[in-house]
Design an enzyme around this catalytic site. Sequence first.
Site, PDB file in Angstrom:
ATOM      1  N   TYR A  57      -7.327 -12.604  -1.119  1.00 25.83           N
ATOM      2  CA  TYR A  57      -5.878 -12.531  -0.901  1.00 25.83           C
ATOM      3  C   TYR A  57      -5.468 -13.402   0.301  1.00 25.83           C
ATOM      4  O   TYR A  57      -4.288 -13.649   0.510  1.00 25.83           O
ATOM      5  CB  TYR A  57      -5.403 -11.094  -0.644  1.00 25.83           C
ATOM      6  CG  TYR A  57      -5.691 -10.080  -1.724  1.00 25.83           C
ATOM      7  CD1 TYR A  57      -6.161 -10.461  -2.974  1.00 25.83           C
ATOM      8  CD2 TYR A  57      -5.492  -8.723  -1.500  1.00 25.83           C
ATOM      9  CE1 TYR A  57      -6.434  -9.514  -3.963  1.00 25.83           C
ATOM     10  CE2 TYR A  57      -5.742  -7.769  -2.479  1.00 25.83           C
ATOM     11  CZ  TYR A  57      -6.227  -8.183  -3.708  1.00 25.83           C
ATOM     12  OH  TYR A  57      -6.489  -7.234  -4.665  1.00 25.83           O
ATOM     13  N   HIS A 113     -15.455  -7.683  -5.871  1.00 25.79           N
ATOM     14  CA  HIS A 113     -14.123  -7.894  -6.450  1.00 25.79           C
ATOM     15  C   HIS A 113     -14.172  -8.114  -7.962  1.00 25.79           C
ATOM     16  O   HIS A 113     -13.344  -7.611  -8.701  1.00 25.79           O
ATOM     17  CB  HIS A 113     -13.449  -9.085  -5.759  1.00 25.79           C
ATOM     18  CG  HIS A 113     -11.955  -9.075  -5.838  1.00 25.79           C
ATOM     19  ND1 HIS A 113     -11.162  -9.731  -4.939  1.00 25.79           N
ATOM     20  CD2 HIS A 113     -11.118  -8.496  -6.716  1.00 25.79           C
ATOM     21  CE1 HIS A 113      -9.882  -9.542  -5.261  1.00 25.79           C
ATOM     22  NE2 HIS A 113      -9.838  -8.799  -6.342  1.00 25.79           N
TER      23      HIS A 113
END
Length: 341
Positions: A57, A113
């Site tokens: 992110y 992730h």
Amino acid sequence: MTSGQLHAFKLNNGTEIPSVGLGCYMGSNDFTEKQVYSMVQKAIQAGYRHFDTATGYGNEKQVGEAIRDSGIARSEFYVTTKLANGDHHRVQEAFEESFERLNLEWIDLYLLHWPQASTGDVDFSQINAPKMALPPDAHPTFVETYKEMEKLMATGERKKKLLFLCGDREQGRVKSIGVSNFSIKTLEELLPHCSVVPATNQVELHPCLPQDDLKSYCEAKGILLSAYSPLGRSQTFFAEQPLIAGLADKYHVTWAQIILSWAVQRGTVVLPKSENEGRMIANITLLQLSDQDMHALNTLHRQPGMHRSLVPFHADYGGVFGWTYEWLGWKMAKGGYVLEV
Ligand code: A2P
């Protein structure tokens, strides 16, 4: 109505995770540092104590900064970050970098992730040309990567043996580890090799993708499901569904509160992102739905065309970030529509 922050779920290692957290993915890479800092600062003021970020992110530094600057004790917060696809071959170093960027004494939850490794960072603007992803049999496999993450959890003598980094600073730097975007198929491959069962599996989850089979499977294994994009990544899609609009009228709340309450009531963590103070407050102010209304929401996905993913990362080749749906174990067709069996 109660603040979702007051409710917590217990993880398989005895620690607790607040049922609502702020998703910190900004929707694209086009954001400013100030925007992230201000979002987290506002969320803290609104009562949030749970923040979900990721290396991918690109904003761990601002999330950590806003939490530190709040002056509220670190122990009040729950912070999750994630290992990027491009870092599967360097877990210890990547963890160290996230740890430094967040600068929050410890990380509550560190997630793998995606199961797929890549030779570089995922480029969200290149979903149809993800040439960097490695196939499932390439090394490190996700099992090998997860085994490296387990070393972060080790303590005492075992830790000293496993890590090139040692000393007091190593103590309790990560409280829990888990996975994200795993299916029953990839969990079946992973779990026989685990000495630390993942605490959570973070997946896309909302009334169009309730993940019923995965939820039952994870519950049986002691893994808590948490929901990214619990609102469907759109400000209109669910708002326009007559069932949800009707329930919002009935309970005098917003459509988003109906969906988030449904998700928490069925036992999953929700991680909605919002930069808007009013929406942030609404998203942690949840209510109890009747059994009948829960049932109606549980079955919404059975309407024609409704059982589907609502996030925009599905590539034209039929998969996500370089892996096919088959490799991921996602029972989907092009565009993210779930294959009905
Ligand atoms: P905003 O930040 O302007 O509130 P994600 O899928 O990553 O969780 O993103 C959620 C999306 O839904 C964001 O675009 C966010 O925009 C929007 N959103 C969040 N909460 C609400 C809400 N209560 N009502 C309507 N839209 C919302």
